[in-house]
Design a protein around this motif. Structure first.
Motif, PDB file in Angstrom:
ATOM      1  N   THR A 159       0.829  -1.203   0.000  1.00  0.00           N
ATOM      2  CA  THR A 159       0.000   0.000   0.000  1.00  0.00           C
ATOM      3  C   THR A 159       0.863   1.253   0.000  1.00  0.00           C
ATOM      4  OG1 THR A 159      -1.866   1.083   1.116  1.00  0.00           O
ATOM      5  CG2 THR A 159      -0.181   0.091   2.523  1.00  0.00           C
ATOM      6  N   GLY A 160       0.194   2.387   0.058  1.00  0.00           N
ATOM      7  CA  GLY A 160       0.901   3.657   0.109  1.00  0.00           C
ATOM      8  C   GLY A 160       0.659   4.370   1.425  1.00  0.00           C
ATOM      9  N   PHE A 161       1.600   5.235   1.777  1.00  0.00           N
ATOM     10  CA  PHE A 161       1.473   6.062   2.970  1.00  0.00           C
ATOM     11  C   PHE A 161       1.677   7.516   2.560  1.00  0.00           C
ATOM     12  CE2 PHE A 161       2.578   1.939   4.684  1.00  0.00           C
ATOM     13  CZ  PHE A 161       1.803   1.831   5.835  1.00  0.00           C
ATOM     14  N   CYS A 162       0.949   8.399   3.220  1.00  0.00           N
ATOM     15  CA  CYS A 162       1.050   9.824   2.941  1.00  0.00           C
ATOM     16  C   CYS A 162       1.474  10.551   4.205  1.00  0.00           C
ATOM     17  CB  CYS A 162      -0.300  10.356   2.446  1.00  0.00           C
ATOM     18  SG  CYS A 162      -0.291  12.132   2.056  1.00  0.00           S
ATOM     19  N   LEU A 163       2.606  11.231   4.133  1.00  0.00           N
ATOM     20  CA  LEU A 163       3.075  12.036   5.254  1.00  0.00           C
ATOM     21  C   LEU A 163       2.493  13.440   5.119  1.00  0.00           C
ATOM     22  CD1 LEU A 163       6.666  12.195   6.723  1.00  0.00           C
ATOM     23  CD2 LEU A 163       5.329  14.255   6.392  1.00  0.00           C
ATOM     24  N   ALA A 164       1.682  13.840   6.090  1.00  0.00           N
ATOM     25  CA  ALA A 164       1.092  15.187   6.121  1.00  0.00           C
ATOM     26  C   ALA A 164       1.999  16.075   6.962  1.00  0.00           C
ATOM     27  CB  ALA A 164      -0.308  15.139   6.710  1.00  0.00           C
ATOM     28  N   PRO A 165       2.670  17.049   6.358  1.00  0.00           N
ATOM     29  CA  PRO A 165       3.701  17.792   7.088  1.00  0.00           C
ATOM     30  C   PRO A 165       3.145  18.756   8.131  1.00  0.00           C
ATOM     31  CG  PRO A 165       3.445  18.677   4.888  1.00  0.00           C
ATOM     32  CD  PRO A 165       2.591  17.450   4.954  1.00  0.00           C
ATOM     33  N   SER A 166       3.802  18.760   9.262  1.00  0.00           N
ATOM     34  CA  SER A 166       3.567  19.786  10.278  1.00  0.00           C
ATOM     35  C   SER A 166       4.727  20.771  10.309  1.00  0.00           C
ATOM     36  CB  SER A 166       3.388  19.150  11.652  1.00  0.00           C
ATOM     37  OG  SER A 166       4.527  18.375  12.006  1.00  0.00           O
ATOM     38  N   ALA A 167       5.852  20.404   9.668  1.00  0.00           N
ATOM     39  CA  ALA A 167       7.021  21.294   9.639  1.00  0.00           C
ATOM     40  C   ALA A 167       7.894  20.967   8.432  1.00  0.00           C
ATOM     41  CB  ALA A 167       7.837  21.159  10.919  1.00  0.00           C
ATOM     42  N   PHE A 168       8.502  21.992   7.865  1.00  0.00           N
ATOM     43  CA  PHE A 168       9.509  21.885   6.806  1.00  0.00           C
ATOM     44  C   PHE A 168      10.752  22.634   7.286  1.00  0.00           C
ATOM     45  CE2 PHE A 168       5.629  21.537   4.336  1.00  0.00           C
ATOM     46  CZ  PHE A 168       5.932  20.853   3.166  1.00  0.00           C
ATOM     47  N   GLU A 169      11.907  22.167   6.847  1.00  0.00           N
ATOM     48  CA  GLU A 169      13.127  22.969   7.019  1.00  0.00           C
ATOM     49  C   GLU A 169      13.948  22.904   5.734  1.00  0.00           C
ATOM     50  OE1 GLU A 169      17.329  22.893   9.373  1.00  0.00           O
ATOM     51  OE2 GLU A 169      15.555  22.485  10.611  1.00  0.00           O
ATOM     52  N   PHE A 170      14.231  24.060   5.169  1.00  0.00           N
ATOM     53  CA  PHE A 170      15.017  24.176   3.943  1.00  0.00           C
ATOM     54  C   PHE A 170      16.436  24.603   4.315  1.00  0.00           C
ATOM     55  CE2 PHE A 170      10.645  24.604   2.798  1.00  0.00           C
ATOM     56  CZ  PHE A 170      10.523  24.011   1.544  1.00  0.00           C
ATOM     57  N   TRP A 171      17.409  23.939   3.704  1.00  0.00           N
ATOM     58  CA  TRP A 171      18.825  24.181   4.014  1.00  0.00           C
ATOM     59  C   TRP A 171      19.606  24.340   2.722  1.00  0.00           C
ATOM     60  CZ3 TRP A 171      23.351  21.850   2.614  1.00  0.00           C
ATOM     61  CH2 TRP A 171      24.493  22.050   3.408  1.00  0.00           C
ATOM     62  N   MET A 172      20.461  25.345   2.669  1.00  0.00           N
ATOM     63  CA  MET A 172      21.324  25.563   1.510  1.00  0.00           C
ATOM     64  C   MET A 172      22.753  25.800   1.971  1.00  0.00           C
ATOM     65  SD  MET A 172      21.023  28.390  -1.518  1.00  0.00           S
ATOM     66  CE  MET A 172      19.772  27.413  -2.333  1.00  0.00           C
TER      67      MET A 172
ATOM     68  N   ARG B  29      30.691  27.377   5.992  1.00  0.00           N
ATOM     69  CA  ARG B  29      29.646  26.781   6.834  1.00  0.00           C
ATOM     70  C   ARG B  29      28.655  27.816   7.372  1.00  0.00           C
ATOM     71  NH1 ARG B  29      30.508  21.600   7.501  1.00  0.00           N
ATOM     72  NH2 ARG B  29      29.010  21.469   9.231  1.00  0.00           N
ATOM     73  N   LEU B  30      28.534  28.936   6.668  1.00  0.00           N
ATOM     74  CA  LEU B  30      27.551  29.958   7.031  1.00  0.00           C
ATOM     75  C   LEU B  30      26.257  29.681   6.275  1.00  0.00           C
ATOM     76  CD1 LEU B  30      29.894  33.093   6.949  1.00  0.00           C
ATOM     77  CD2 LEU B  30      29.363  31.571   8.875  1.00  0.00           C
ATOM     78  N   HIS B  31      25.722  28.491   6.516  1.00  0.00           N
ATOM     79  CA  HIS B  31      24.619  27.984   5.706  1.00  0.00           C
ATOM     80  C   HIS B  31      23.337  28.788   5.923  1.00  0.00           C
ATOM     81  CE1 HIS B  31      27.449  24.845   5.138  1.00  0.00           C
ATOM     82  NE2 HIS B  31      27.250  24.272   6.301  1.00  0.00           N
ATOM     83  N   GLU B  32      22.409  28.619   4.975  1.00  0.00           N
ATOM     84  CA  GLU B  32      21.115  29.290   5.033  1.00  0.00           C
ATOM     85  C   GLU B  32      20.042  28.273   5.396  1.00  0.00           C
ATOM     86  OE1 GLU B  32      18.360  32.214   2.238  1.00  0.00           O
ATOM     87  OE2 GLU B  32      20.389  31.674   1.641  1.00  0.00           O
ATOM     88  N   ARG B  33      19.239  28.574   6.426  1.00  0.00           N
ATOM     89  CA  ARG B  33      18.189  27.660   6.886  1.00  0.00           C
ATOM     90  C   ARG B  33      16.898  28.442   7.155  1.00  0.00           C
ATOM     91  NH1 ARG B  33      20.352  24.725  12.136  1.00  0.00           N
ATOM     92  NH2 ARG B  33      18.364  23.612  11.934  1.00  0.00           N
ATOM     93  N   ARG B  34      15.792  27.851   6.763  1.00  0.00           N
ATOM     94  CA  ARG B  34      14.490  28.419   7.103  1.00  0.00           C
ATOM     95  C   ARG B  34      13.554  27.286   7.484  1.00  0.00           C
ATOM     96  NH1 ARG B  34      11.144  32.897   6.803  1.00  0.00           N
ATOM     97  NH2 ARG B  34      12.864  34.188   6.084  1.00  0.00           N
ATOM     98  N   ARG B  35      12.850  27.474   8.596  1.00  0.00           N
ATOM     99  CA  ARG B  35      11.901  26.480   9.096  1.00  0.00           C
ATOM    100  C   ARG B  35      10.486  27.030   8.998  1.00  0.00           C
ATOM    101  NH1 ARG B  35      11.745  21.825  12.144  1.00  0.00           N
ATOM    102  NH2 ARG B  35       9.943  21.549  13.539  1.00  0.00           N
ATOM    103  N   PHE B  36       9.565  26.177   8.539  1.00  0.00           N
ATOM    104  CA  PHE B  36       8.143  26.496   8.485  1.00  0.00           C
ATOM    105  C   PHE B  36       7.404  25.538   9.411  1.00  0.00           C
ATOM    106  CE2 PHE B  36       9.793  27.913   4.411  1.00  0.00           C
ATOM    107  CZ  PHE B  36       9.112  29.095   4.164  1.00  0.00           C
ATOM    108  N   GLU B  37       6.453  26.048  10.178  1.00  0.00           N
ATOM    109  CA  GLU B  37       5.628  25.217  11.041  1.00  0.00           C
ATOM    110  C   GLU B  37       4.157  25.513  10.787  1.00  0.00           C
ATOM    111  OE1 GLU B  37       6.842  25.685  15.087  1.00  0.00           O
ATOM    112  OE2 GLU B  37       8.720  24.579  14.774  1.00  0.00           O
ATOM    113  N   ARG B  38       3.351  24.455  10.822  1.00  0.00           N
ATOM    114  CA  ARG B  38       1.923  24.586  10.596  1.00  0.00           C
ATOM    115  C   ARG B  38       1.282  25.364  11.747  1.00  0.00           C
ATOM    116  NH1 ARG B  38      -1.177  23.519   6.123  1.00  0.00           N
ATOM    117  NH2 ARG B  38      -0.323  21.410   5.874  1.00  0.00           N
ATOM    118  N   THR B  39       0.427  26.321  11.423  1.00  0.00           N
ATOM    119  CA  THR B  39      -0.258  27.106  12.443  1.00  0.00           C
ATOM    120  C   THR B  39      -1.650  26.522  12.704  1.00  0.00           C
ATOM    121  OG1 THR B  39      -1.091  28.625  10.757  1.00  0.00           O
ATOM    122  CG2 THR B  39       0.994  29.201  11.829  1.00  0.00           C
ATOM    123  N   SER B  40      -2.283  26.973  13.762  1.00  0.00           N
ATOM    124  CA  SER B  40      -3.578  26.413  14.161  1.00  0.00           C
ATOM    125  C   SER B  40      -4.669  26.655  13.126  1.00  0.00           C
ATOM    126  CB  SER B  40      -4.006  27.005  15.510  1.00  0.00           C
ATOM    127  OG  SER B  40      -4.107  28.417  15.427  1.00  0.00           O
TER     128      SER B  40
END
Length: 207
Positions: A167-180, A185-196
């Protein structure tokens, strides 16, 4: 997309940002841009991780969008997901020097969706899924090949049926983090979190 353009980790929609980075990876990453590390855990919080292939994604999947992969539900990851439906994903595109982390809850896709994807697979892959007791002990490689030969003989014509435990599974995100990656090592990071209210809040993180 140029690296300068891709640094715009400033939007308010993480799904749109994922789409842009994923399209870039499919264009420029030489090996399996849809490969993703999937981390699961037992009810007792013992973790495990392995690579799977992303097969579908988008903001309209499920109630709040998601990321879909397929597996044998009797496998270790399948059993862990059924007993503890939480997971995390990590896309790492080494050539692009970028990664995306996704965390959330997991649910099984409906049977019609699993049937449709199973039908799209190659016949050899379908037969392999039918023959394999994924993650279970195996006496020898020959035993597996013999099982494949047996199911092949039993399905010489007609459609190969989807095993009910595949079967298949679906991950419903509550948070993302993007990294570049950045020099020194002065990397770029941004985090997103699901709001109410179902939207997203985003913030930069120290590298």
């Amino acid at each position: 997309m140029s690296d300068d353009a891709a640094t715009a980790i400033t939007g308010t929609d993480p799904f749109a940002l994922f789409d842009a980075w994923f399209a870039d990876a499919k264009a420029r990453e030489p090996s399996d841009p849809d490969a993703v590390a999937l981390a699961t855990a037992t009810p007792g919080a013992a973790p495990s991780v392995r690579m799977v292939l992303l097969k579908n994604h988008g903001p309209t999947l499920g109630d709040h969008g998601g990321f879909v992969f397929y597996t044998n539900a009797h496998s270790r990851k399948g059993q862990e997901l059924r007993s503890n439906p939480q997971a995390a994903m990590l896309f790492h595109w080494k050539s692009l020097r970028r990664q995306i982390r996704i965390e959330g809850t997991v649910s099984e896709v409906d049977p019609a969706m699993a049937d449709a994807y199973f039908a799209s697979r190659s016949r050899d892959s379908q037969l392999g899924a039918l023959a394999s007791d994924q993650s279970q002990p195996m006496a020898s490689r020959g035993e597996f090949l013999a099982r494949i030969a047996k199911v092949t003989a039993a399905h010489l014509v007609g459609k190969v049926p989807r095993p009910p435990h595949w079967t298949g599974f679906c991950l419903a995100p509550s948070a993302f983090e993007f990294w570049m990656d950045r020099p020194f090592r002065l990397h770029e990071r941004r985090r997103f979190e699901r709001t109410s209210d179902g939207g997203w809040s985003g913030t930069l993180l120290y590298p």
